[in-house]
Design a protein around this motif. Structure first.
Motif, PDB file in Angstrom:
ATOM      1  N   ARG A  76      -4.450  16.858 -17.842  1.00 48.38           N
ATOM      2  CA  ARG A  76      -5.031  18.152 -17.489  1.00 48.38           C
ATOM      3  C   ARG A  76      -4.249  19.273 -18.155  1.00 48.38           C
ATOM      4  NH1 ARG A  76      -2.767  20.716 -12.645  1.00 48.38           N
ATOM      5  NH2 ARG A  76      -0.978  19.509 -11.976  1.00 48.38           N
ATOM      6  N   VAL A  77      -4.866  20.428 -18.222  1.00 48.84           N
ATOM      7  CA  VAL A  77      -4.272  21.586 -18.876  1.00 48.84           C
ATOM      8  C   VAL A  77      -3.887  22.621 -17.821  1.00 48.84           C
ATOM      9  CG1 VAL A  77      -4.752  23.512 -20.443  1.00 48.84           C
ATOM     10  CG2 VAL A  77      -5.526  21.202 -21.027  1.00 48.84           C
ATOM     11  N   SER A  81      -6.121  25.547 -23.685  1.00 45.80           N
ATOM     12  CA  SER A  81      -7.190  24.550 -23.788  1.00 45.80           C
ATOM     13  C   SER A  81      -6.898  23.581 -24.927  1.00 45.80           C
ATOM     14  CB  SER A  81      -8.549  25.220 -23.995  1.00 45.80           C
ATOM     15  OG  SER A  81      -8.567  25.961 -25.190  1.00 45.80           O
ATOM     16  N   VAL A  82      -7.459  22.382 -24.797  1.00 46.39           N
ATOM     17  CA  VAL A  82      -7.333  21.348 -25.817  1.00 46.39           C
ATOM     18  C   VAL A  82      -8.671  20.647 -25.981  1.00 46.39           C
ATOM     19  CG1 VAL A  82      -4.887  20.917 -25.273  1.00 46.39           C
ATOM     20  CG2 VAL A  82      -6.647  19.461 -24.252  1.00 46.39           C
ATOM     21  N   ASP A  84      -9.650  16.964 -26.203  1.00 42.46           N
ATOM     22  CA  ASP A  84      -8.994  15.718 -25.838  1.00 42.46           C
ATOM     23  C   ASP A  84      -9.886  14.540 -26.197  1.00 42.46           C
ATOM     24  OD1 ASP A  84      -6.527  15.167 -23.683  1.00 42.46           O
ATOM     25  OD2 ASP A  84      -7.968  13.531 -23.884  1.00 42.46           O
ATOM     26  N   SER A 105      -9.439  22.614 -20.055  1.00 42.13           N
ATOM     27  CA  SER A 105      -8.864  23.960 -20.050  1.00 42.13           C
ATOM     28  C   SER A 105      -8.432  24.358 -18.652  1.00 42.13           C
ATOM     29  CB  SER A 105      -9.878  24.979 -20.586  1.00 42.13           C
ATOM     30  OG  SER A 105     -10.908  25.192 -19.651  1.00 42.13           O
ATOM     31  N   ASP A 106      -7.571  25.373 -18.615  1.00 43.18           N
ATOM     32  CA  ASP A 106      -7.162  25.918 -17.320  1.00 43.18           C
ATOM     33  C   ASP A 106      -8.346  26.579 -16.621  1.00 43.18           C
ATOM     34  OD1 ASP A 106      -7.277  28.048 -19.145  1.00 43.18           O
ATOM     35  OD2 ASP A 106      -5.462  29.012 -18.404  1.00 43.18           O
ATOM     36  N   THR A 124      -4.644  21.355 -29.762  1.00 38.81           N
ATOM     37  CA  THR A 124      -4.697  22.593 -28.988  1.00 38.81           C
ATOM     38  C   THR A 124      -5.705  23.558 -29.603  1.00 38.81           C
ATOM     39  OG1 THR A 124      -2.843  23.536 -30.219  1.00 38.81           O
ATOM     40  CG2 THR A 124      -2.315  22.383 -28.175  1.00 38.81           C
ATOM     41  N   THR A 129      -0.304  26.584 -25.134  1.00 40.75           N
ATOM     42  CA  THR A 129      -1.035  25.653 -24.275  1.00 40.75           C
ATOM     43  C   THR A 129      -0.069  24.661 -23.645  1.00 40.75           C
ATOM     44  OG1 THR A 129      -3.125  25.872 -25.454  1.00 40.75           O
ATOM     45  CG2 THR A 129      -2.770  23.806 -24.286  1.00 40.75           C
ATOM     46  N   GLU A 130      -0.230  24.459 -22.335  1.00 39.92           N
ATOM     47  CA  GLU A 130       0.574  23.500 -21.592  1.00 39.92           C
ATOM     48  C   GLU A 130      -0.316  22.401 -21.038  1.00 39.92           C
ATOM     49  OE1 GLU A 130       4.015  24.807 -19.141  1.00 39.92           O
ATOM     50  OE2 GLU A 130       3.084  26.786 -19.400  1.00 39.92           O
ATOM     51  N   VAL A 131       0.092  21.159 -21.293  1.00 43.88           N
ATOM     52  CA  VAL A 131      -0.642  19.981 -20.841  1.00 43.88           C
ATOM     53  C   VAL A 131       0.287  19.140 -19.977  1.00 43.88           C
ATOM     54  CG1 VAL A 131      -1.809  17.869 -21.600  1.00 43.88           C
ATOM     55  CG2 VAL A 131      -2.070  19.982 -22.921  1.00 43.88           C
TER      56      VAL A 131
END
Length: 187
Positions: A76-77, A81-82, A84, A105-106, A124, A129-131
């Motif tokens: 999850r993000v 966003s990514v 995937d 995405s968040d 990304t 971006t944080e995953v």
């Protein structure tokens, strides 16, 4: 109630946990084993991982671990966003070499469950971006493998041009799927 949607490959699901918001912020159960067992999803996670990517176009993948350290992943993000992707790498599978992709995405607050026997990767779509992802087996360097993100036989339709992607040395040197033994067989 959690929403679960099959993404078209055996065992790959989009999961949307409920998100309860008010003026203070929000609360969400991002994994509830009891609720997800109702959908036939039962995974014992043993490790959480967290990645941060400063730039758009950071490619991480396609990764997997061979048995006995094969991993189920729930991705999850937290921010950004990514795109995937999960690729079926089980020899003998009717969908061997097929892939499915989804934007996480968040804002969407969605997740992807990638089972053992699938390679996983993402690119990304935004800076910063944080995953986070849960895995069902510990990291094992001797069992860690990569497949080329741009393997022509896979023909993954990445939304970021390959020339704009930022890869690790490991991912840049990854072989095509046809050139490796994955250790997974379809049953």
């Amino acid at each position: 109630m959690v929403e679960v949607r099959n993404l078209g490959l055996d065992g790959v699901f989009e999961i949307r946990p409920p998100k309860f918001e008010d003026e203070r912020g929000f609360f969400s159960e991002t994994w509830n084993a009891e609720q997800l067992e109702r959908f036939g999803l039962s995974v014992d996670f043993v490790q959480d991982n967290h990645s941060f990517s400063r730039k758009r176009g950071v490619m991480r993948g396609l990764h997997f671990q061979t048995p006995p350290f094969a991993q189920d992943k729930l991705v999850r993000v937290l921010r950004g966003s990514v795109f995937d992707v999960a690729v079926d790498i089980r020899s003998g599978s009717p969908t061997f070499g097929r892939w499915v992709g989804i934007t996480l995405s968040d804002k969407e607050w969605n997740q992807i469950l990638v089972p053992k026997g699938f390679a996983h990767g993402f690119v990304t779509l935004e800076p910063d971006t944080e995953v986070v992802y849960k895995v069902s087996a510990q990291y094992s360097q001797p069992h860690d493998r990569s497949i080329r993100f741009d393997d022509p036989a896979l023909a993954i339709d990445w939304p970021v041009p390959a020339a704009d992607m930022k890869l690790s040395a490991k991912d840049a040197a990854a072989p095509n799927l046809a050139d490796i033994e994955t250790g997974f067989a379809y049953s």
